[in-house]
Write an enzyme that holds these catalytic residues in place. Structure first.
Site, PDB file in Angstrom:
ATOM      1  N   LYS A 194     -12.448  -7.574  -2.764  1.00 48.52           N
ATOM      2  CA  LYS A 194     -13.580  -6.668  -3.007  1.00 48.52           C
ATOM      3  C   LYS A 194     -13.096  -5.443  -3.773  1.00 48.52           C
ATOM      4  CE  LYS A 194     -14.953  -7.620   1.668  1.00 48.52           C
ATOM      5  NZ  LYS A 194     -13.863  -7.142   2.530  1.00 48.52           N
ATOM      6  N   LYS A 219      -4.890 -11.848  -5.393  1.00 46.16           N
ATOM      7  CA  LYS A 219      -5.964 -12.568  -4.692  1.00 46.16           C
ATOM      8  C   LYS A 219      -7.304 -11.918  -5.005  1.00 46.16           C
ATOM      9  CE  LYS A 219      -6.453 -10.225  -0.327  1.00 46.16           C
ATOM     10  NZ  LYS A 219      -7.563 -10.251   0.545  1.00 46.16           N
ATOM     11  N   LYS A 277       0.850  -1.210   0.000  1.00 48.37           N
ATOM     12  CA  LYS A 277       0.000   0.000   0.000  1.00 48.37           C
ATOM     13  C   LYS A 277       0.879   1.252   0.000  1.00 48.37           C
ATOM     14  CE  LYS A 277      -4.193  -1.917   0.801  1.00 48.37           C
ATOM     15  NZ  LYS A 277      -5.175  -2.507   1.638  1.00 48.37           N
TER      16      LYS A 277
HETATM   17  N1  AQP Z   1      -9.026 -14.217  -2.050  1.00 47.33           N
HETATM   18  C1  AQP Z   1      -9.095 -14.703  -0.811  1.00 47.33           C
HETATM   19  N2  AQP Z   1      -8.854 -16.021  -0.586  1.00 47.33           N
HETATM   20  C2  AQP Z   1      -8.920 -16.537   0.679  1.00 47.33           C
HETATM   21  N3  AQP Z   1      -9.246 -15.789   1.768  1.00 47.33           N
HETATM   22  C3  AQP Z   1      -9.499 -14.479   1.581  1.00 47.33           C
HETATM   23  N4  AQP Z   1      -9.843 -13.478   2.432  1.00 47.33           N
HETATM   24  C4  AQP Z   1      -9.994 -12.326   1.734  1.00 47.33           C
HETATM   25  N5  AQP Z   1      -9.756 -12.535   0.426  1.00 47.33           N
HETATM   26  C5  AQP Z   1      -9.448 -13.875   0.297  1.00 47.33           C
HETATM   27  C6  AQP Z   1     -10.010 -13.655   3.872  1.00 47.33           C
HETATM   28  O1  AQP Z   1     -11.230 -13.029   4.259  1.00 47.33           O
HETATM   29  C7  AQP Z   1     -11.062 -12.469   5.560  1.00 47.33           C
HETATM   30  C8  AQP Z   1     -11.546 -11.046   5.593  1.00 47.33           C
HETATM   31  O2  AQP Z   1     -10.902 -10.217   4.702  1.00 47.33           O
HETATM   32  P1  AQP Z   1     -11.175  -8.625   4.726  1.00 47.33           P
HETATM   33  O3  AQP Z   1     -12.318  -8.257   3.886  1.00 47.33           O
HETATM   34  O4  AQP Z   1     -11.209  -8.109   6.105  1.00 47.33           O
HETATM   35  O5  AQP Z   1      -9.919  -8.066   4.135  1.00 47.33           O
HETATM   36  P2  AQP Z   1      -9.216  -8.459   2.863  1.00 47.33           P
HETATM   37  O6  AQP Z   1      -8.349  -9.658   3.092  1.00 47.33           O
HETATM   38  O7  AQP Z   1      -8.496  -7.227   2.482  1.00 47.33           O
HETATM   39  O8  AQP Z   1     -10.421  -8.841   1.853  1.00 47.33           O
HETATM   40  P3  AQP Z   1     -10.664  -8.201   0.470  1.00 47.33           P
HETATM   41  O9  AQP Z   1     -11.793  -8.833  -0.224  1.00 47.33           O
HETATM   42  O10 AQP Z   1      -9.361  -8.211  -0.263  1.00 47.33           O
HETATM   43  O11 AQP Z   1     -11.110  -6.754   0.850  1.00 47.33           O
HETATM   44  P4  AQP Z   1     -10.533  -5.369   0.353  1.00 47.33           P
HETATM   45  O12 AQP Z   1     -10.448  -5.470  -1.140  1.00 47.33           O
HETATM   46  O13 AQP Z   1     -11.541  -4.377   0.835  1.00 47.33           O
HETATM   47  O14 AQP Z   1      -9.192  -5.206   0.991  1.00 47.33           O
HETATM   48  C9  AQP Z   1      -9.602 -12.613   5.944  1.00 47.33           C
HETATM   49  O15 AQP Z   1      -9.471 -13.693   6.839  1.00 47.33           O
HETATM   50  C10 AQP Z   1      -8.936 -12.921   4.640  1.00 47.33           C
HETATM   51  O16 AQP Z   1      -7.791 -13.736   4.817  1.00 47.33           O
END
Ligand code: AQP
Length: 336
Positions: free
Chosen positions: A196, A193, A112
């Site tokens: 969102k 990965k 980031k």
């Molecule tokens: N692609 C993924 N595969 C496996 N596990 C995942 N997690 C997220 N993406 C994957 C797991 O979901 C939990 C919550 O994640 P979060 O929303 O708090 O944050 P994140 O990891 O940053 O998820 P996103 O979708 O990528 O959100 P944004 O884009 O908003 O940052 C965690 O346990 C994570 O491991």
């Protein structure tokens, strides 16, 4: 007494199959044996630009996804992080024992910081410390997470050790519980990965309609055709999804075709889409029914946050006592 654990997801958009397979599915597996506290971690979500007007809806949407996916409010607690101010208080305490170099080396922060340059905010640097606070406030013994969160959890363990060494044993060292879908990749950029924040075409939301799922899978990146060499990241991701959503026979059938260089990706995608649609069907139906009862969902979050706060307050009292920070506590409680 059941051991307790905390896990949370940011209300940054609709939950997707990565969140489900990486985290929520483990929450559901553990909820009989452990006392689960599931946070909607909005203080984490404000570290990146967001719409204040949208936030309340996002909180309800995330709760709907949790409940529809199978979280049972009779067994577990659903809470909103900002309704329990002890989270940020605990984070400040942990800030005071965490060397800056520990947080600066966290891969997600480094990424980031590279992207945002000088505009990277303190919240992003302190993100893993707030996450450690989330975990220790409930004395979590395990933390179900996807693979991407492992560096954060390792840091939380280091912080726990530092705290216990300095102030006496207070917290268990939390163990990671990595879900079956440890790392689901993006459909459009399969070297990243599924997230969102990469936009709706890269993920399959738990609430996506069948036609949308079919469309997204049909446009998922694979490779140009069966060629030599290593399997491409997109194809690998589709096979991984197939191993998680389809039968073993289906998986083996398409793997054989791939190895014989006879695979037609359109057939594979059609079958995968069918299997994802039927697996997510019950979740989609439960979500639709629950979305007609927003007041029920709101009440669950309020009650859950109150229950979580009782535990968090207790832990913070113990922490402050050990740190010599408990002044006039009884008089203040009486006055409140
Ligand atoms: N692609 C993924 N595969 C496996 N596990 C995942 N997690 C997220 N993406 C994957 C797991 O979901 C939990 C919550 O994640 P979060 O929303 O708090 O944050 P994140 O990891 O940053 O998820 P996103 O979708 O990528 O959100 P944004 O884009 O908003 O940052 C965690 O346990 C994570 O491991």
């Amino acid at each position: 007494m059941r051991q307790r654990y905390f896990s949370g997801i940011q209300p940054t958009g609709k939950l997707h199959i990565g969140n489900y397979l990486g985290a929520i599915k483990s929450w559901i597996e553990l909820q009989d044996d452990y006392e689960g506290i599931f946070g909607i971690v909005d203080y984490h979500a404000i570290t990146e630009p967001y719409s204040p007007k949208e936030m309340p809806k996002r909180i309800i949407d995330t709760a709907l996804d949790y409940l529809a996916a199978g979280l049972d409010p009779a067994k577990s607690t659903l809470m909103v992080q900002s309704l329990v101010p002890e989270h940020t208080e605990m984070a400040w305490i942990l800030n005071s024992i965490t060397p800056v170099s520990w947080v600066e080396r966290v891969p997600t922060y480094k990424e980031k910081a590279r992207k945002l340059g000088v505009s990277v905010n303190m919240g992003l640097l302190g993100y893993p410390i707030l996450m450690a606070a989330d975990i220790v406030l409930y004395k979590s013994a395990v933390v179900p997470v996807g693979e991407d969160q492992l560096p954060h959890l390792e840091l939380a363990r280091e912080i726990v050790r530092a705290f216990n060494n300095r102030y006496g044993h207070t917290f268990p060292e939390p163990q990671a519980y990595v879900g079956v879908g440890a790392r689901i990749m993006s459909l459009t950029e399969p070297t990243k990965k599924m997230s969102k924040s990469l936009g709706p075409r890269n993920y399959i939301a738990l609430s996506d309609e069948p036609a949308v799922i079919r469309d997204k899978i049909s446009k998922a990146v694979t490779d140009i055709g069966p060629g030599g060499g290593e399997m491409s990241p997109g194809t690998k991701n589709l096979f991984n999804l197939m191993s998680l959503f389809s039968t073993k026979e289906t998986y083996q059938h398409f793997m054989r075709l791939y190895n014989e260089r006879k695979i037609r990706y359109s057939d594979m995608k059609q079958k995968l889409a069918d299997d994802i649609i039927s697996a997510l069907g019950p979740i989609r139906e439960r979500r639709a029914a629950l979305s007609l009862r927003p007041e029920y969902v709101k009440a669950l979050l309020i009650e859950g946050s109150k229950d979580a706060r009782k535990i968090a307050k207790q832990t913070l009292l113990e922490v402050k006592e050990k740190m010599g920070l408990l002044y006039f506590h009884e008089q203040l409680e009486e006055a409140a």
